[in-house]
Design a protein around this motif. Structure first.
Motif, short mmCIF file in Angstrom:
data_model
loop_
_atom_site.label_atom_id
_atom_site.label_comp_id
_atom_site.label_asym_id
_atom_site.label_seq_id
_atom_site.Cartn_x
_atom_site.Cartn_y
_atom_site.Cartn_z
N VAL A 149 -9.02 25.16 7.37
CA VAL A 149 -7.78 25.27 6.60
C VAL A 149 -7.96 26.49 5.69
N ILE A 150 -7.29 27.57 6.05
CA ILE A 150 -7.49 28.86 5.39
C ILE A 150 -6.52 29.02 4.23
N ASP A 151 -7.05 29.47 3.10
CA ASP A 151 -6.24 29.77 1.93
C ASP A 151 -5.67 31.17 2.12
N VAL A 152 -4.53 31.25 2.76
CA VAL A 152 -3.94 32.54 3.13
C VAL A 152 -3.66 33.40 1.91
N PRO A 153 -3.03 32.88 0.84
CA PRO A 153 -2.79 33.75 -0.33
C PRO A 153 -4.09 34.32 -0.92
N ALA A 154 -5.15 33.53 -0.95
CA ALA A 154 -6.43 34.03 -1.48
C ALA A 154 -7.00 35.12 -0.59
N GLU A 155 -6.91 34.93 0.71
CA GLU A 155 -7.43 35.93 1.64
C GLU A 155 -6.61 37.22 1.58
N GLN A 156 -5.31 37.10 1.48
CA GLN A 156 -4.46 38.29 1.37
C GLN A 156 -4.72 39.01 0.06
#
Length: 177
Positions: A43-50
């Motif tokens: 479950v990837i934290d997309v906002p954190a990665e972006q």
């Protein structure tokens, strides 16, 4: 931004050494992220990665060559983080002008990556999906760094490879190429 993706990092001398080398550099210079440690549930934290990507000029995908491509979690990360309207698509600029550097290892020897070898192609025949991903996002795909025969190389060669990797990270963007 150093993104390490090895599904069994504890068993990898090469990828563990590379991640460790990246983590030894100043944090303001290199942000190292072990994707399998961060997202064991996928479950990837997309906002954190972006947000991490937005801060980086150099994005490093460090992983073993897995069935001639990237490991599954990195592929999922790519699918979710490089979203349409953010990483590519009309009017998007999030990654434009950044560099993408593939740092990979293979289980097979260099001779296996030859038309007459076990894998039937030179190693660079496996780069087009990476190159096209970079192009679609407006990034520059840098020449990959590859260590062949990761299971067979000695500790001295692993240490030398990790030292070269750290030197490249530390000197970016002032590379000889």
């Amino acid at each position: 931004l150093l993104l390490t993706a090895h599904p069994a990092l504890q068993h990898s001398r090469v990828n563990r050494a590379l991640l460790q080398a990246g983590r030894q550099l100043p944090a303001e210079r290199v942000q190292a992220r072990d994707l399998y440690a961060l997202y064991p549930d996928y479950v990837i934290d997309v906002p954190a990665e972006q947000a991490a990507l937005a801060q980086a000029q150099l994005v490093v995908w460090q992983h073993p060559l897995h069935w001639y491509g990237m490991p599954p979690l990195l592929k999922l990360w790519l699918d979710e983080v490089f979203a349409y309207g953010w990483a590519y698509g009309q009017g998007t600029q999030a990654l434009r002008g950044k560099d993408l550097w593939l740092v990979t290892s293979t289980g097979g020897a260099a001779e296996a990556y030859h038309p007459a070898g076990h894998n039937r192609h030179f190693i660079d025949a496996f780069w087009p999906p990476y190159e096209q991903t970079a192009a679609l996002a407006g990034m520059r795909f840098l020449p990959p760094m590859v260590l062949h025969g990761a299971h067979e190389v000695g500790d001295a060669e692993v240490a030398e490879h990790a030292a070269m990797f750290a030197q490249r990270l530390a000197s970016y963007p002032d590379w000889p190429e």
